[in-house]
Motif scaffolding. Structure first.
Motif, PDB file in Angstrom:
ATOM      1  N   LEU A  25       0.622  -3.792   2.454  1.00 52.72           N
ATOM      2  CA  LEU A  25       1.132  -2.733   3.334  1.00 52.72           C
ATOM      3  C   LEU A  25       0.969  -3.097   4.813  1.00 52.72           C
ATOM      4  CD1 LEU A  25      -0.149   0.516   1.553  1.00 52.72           C
ATOM      5  CD2 LEU A  25       2.089  -0.592   1.357  1.00 52.72           C
ATOM      6  N   GLU A  26       0.325  -4.238   5.068  1.00 50.72           N
ATOM      7  CA  GLU A  26       0.062  -4.679   6.441  1.00 50.72           C
ATOM      8  C   GLU A  26      -0.719  -3.604   7.200  1.00 50.72           C
ATOM      9  OE1 GLU A  26       3.819  -5.720   8.165  1.00 50.72           O
ATOM     10  OE2 GLU A  26       4.387  -6.999   6.479  1.00 50.72           O
ATOM     11  N   ALA A  27      -1.651  -2.981   6.477  1.00 55.04           N
ATOM     12  CA  ALA A  27      -2.465  -1.900   7.034  1.00 55.04           C
ATOM     13  C   ALA A  27      -3.872  -2.406   7.330  1.00 55.04           C
ATOM     14  CB  ALA A  27      -2.517  -0.730   6.057  1.00 55.04           C
ATOM     15  N   ASP A  28      -4.332  -2.183   8.547  1.00 58.19           N
ATOM     16  CA  ASP A  28      -5.667  -2.643   8.926  1.00 58.19           C
ATOM     17  C   ASP A  28      -6.733  -1.564   8.776  1.00 58.19           C
ATOM     18  OD1 ASP A  28      -4.949  -0.987  10.968  1.00 58.19           O
ATOM     19  OD2 ASP A  28      -5.031  -2.492  12.547  1.00 58.19           O
ATOM     20  N   SER A  29      -6.339  -0.413   8.258  1.00 58.32           N
ATOM     21  CA  SER A  29      -7.294   0.680   8.036  1.00 58.32           C
ATOM     22  C   SER A  29      -6.752   1.600   6.961  1.00 58.32           C
ATOM     23  CB  SER A  29      -7.513   1.473   9.323  1.00 58.32           C
ATOM     24  OG  SER A  29      -6.319   2.153   9.708  1.00 58.32           O
ATOM     25  N   LEU A  30      -7.629   2.423   6.403  1.00 61.33           N
ATOM     26  CA  LEU A  30      -7.190   3.386   5.391  1.00 61.33           C
ATOM     27  C   LEU A  30      -6.176   4.360   5.976  1.00 61.33           C
ATOM     28  CD1 LEU A  30      -7.310   4.711   2.623  1.00 61.33           C
ATOM     29  CD2 LEU A  30      -9.354   5.970   3.382  1.00 61.33           C
ATOM     30  N   SER A  31      -6.409   4.791   7.213  1.00 54.79           N
ATOM     31  CA  SER A  31      -5.480   5.752   7.830  1.00 54.79           C
ATOM     32  C   SER A  31      -4.089   5.149   7.967  1.00 54.79           C
ATOM     33  CB  SER A  31      -6.003   6.204   9.196  1.00 54.79           C
ATOM     34  OG  SER A  31      -6.120   5.117  10.084  1.00 54.79           O
ATOM     35  N   ALA A  32      -4.015   3.853   8.281  1.00 54.72           N
ATOM     36  CA  ALA A  32      -2.713   3.194   8.401  1.00 54.72           C
ATOM     37  C   ALA A  32      -2.015   3.139   7.048  1.00 54.72           C
ATOM     38  CB  ALA A  32      -2.886   1.787   8.969  1.00 54.72           C
ATOM     39  N   ALA A  33      -2.777   2.858   6.006  1.00 56.37           N
ATOM     40  CA  ALA A  33      -2.207   2.821   4.661  1.00 56.37           C
ATOM     41  C   ALA A  33      -1.718   4.204   4.244  1.00 56.37           C
ATOM     42  CB  ALA A  33      -3.247   2.308   3.670  1.00 56.37           C
ATOM     43  N   LEU A  34      -2.493   5.229   4.589  1.00 54.11           N
ATOM     44  CA  LEU A  34      -2.095   6.590   4.237  1.00 54.11           C
ATOM     45  C   LEU A  34      -0.829   7.014   4.971  1.00 54.11           C
ATOM     46  CD1 LEU A  34      -5.553   8.420   4.099  1.00 54.11           C
ATOM     47  CD2 LEU A  34      -4.180   7.541   2.196  1.00 54.11           C
TER      48      LEU A  34
END
Length: 209
Positions: free
Chosen positions: A185-194
């Motif tokens: 997901l190219e997310a660097d944090s849980l909030s970014a993934a959410l």
């Protein structure tokens, strides 16, 4: 598809069509005019884009009926309604049906341009939302079924331990799936993934448990 800055002007009054068209074209818009709602619905398709300037009081088919027909046909362009004096209740009804703004006749040039800009602001907002949704859906599509199950449970607020118990897998396996899905997901944090999950509509349904 029509040009993105196209205004679809629907009014049975030829003088209004002429004057409004002149003002809008002078302001840089492309204008297509229609003498009544029936003609508009016959000529416009769901693939057309732009903003609709729609008179409420027209013979054969009034503006409210045109709005309903637009919805039925899948024509999603924003609508600004034109009303005569004393038609405020009708304007309110039109806005309940999805119109984003209304103008009372006679209107000033500044009021017309402001209302149309409101319409195109709605177009830009919707286009931006659709683009984010498409991008998020493409990222989610890269996940394996198990990774998606883990993400669904993260969206539901479950901890790694709870996810492990729910899926009957080890805590370590959850951590591995979580790390993999974050990378995809190219997310660097849980909030970014959410945020990506919510943009793709993943939070709109409860996970299958």
């Amino acid at each position: 598809m029509t040009h993105s800055n196209t205004v679809h002007l629907v009014d049975d009054d030829e003088a209004i069509r002429h004057s409004a068209s002149f003002m809008l074209r002078h302001a840089g818009y492309t204008v297509r005019t229609y003498r009544d709602g029936v003609t508009f619905l016959d000529e416009v398709t769901p693939e057309d884009s732009g903003c609709v300037l729609l008179d409420v009081r027209m013979p054969v088919m009034d503006g409210l009926a045109v709005q309903k027909a637009m919805s039925t046909k899948g024509i999603a362009m924003p609508v600004v309604v034109l009303t005569g004096h004393g038609d405020i209740s009708v304007a309110v009804e039109a806005m309940k049906s999805g119109a984003i703004d209304f103008l009372e006749k006679p209107y000033e040039k500044s009021a017309l341009l402001s209302a149309i800009e409101n319409g195109f602001a709605a177009v830009r907002s919707r286009d931006s939302h659709d683009r984010r949704q498409q991008e998020a859906a493409a990222l989610i599509a890269q996940l394996t079924p198990r990774e998606k199950e883990v993400l669904e449970r993260l969206v539901a607020g479950l901890t790694n331990k709870m996810i492990a118990e729910d899926l009957d897998i080890s805590h370590r396996t959850v951590e591995i799936h979580r790390a993999n899905l974050m990378e995809k997901l190219e997310a660097d944090s849980l909030s970014a993934a959410l945020r990506i999950a919510f943009a793709a509509g993943l939070g709109e349904e409860s996970p299958t448990i």
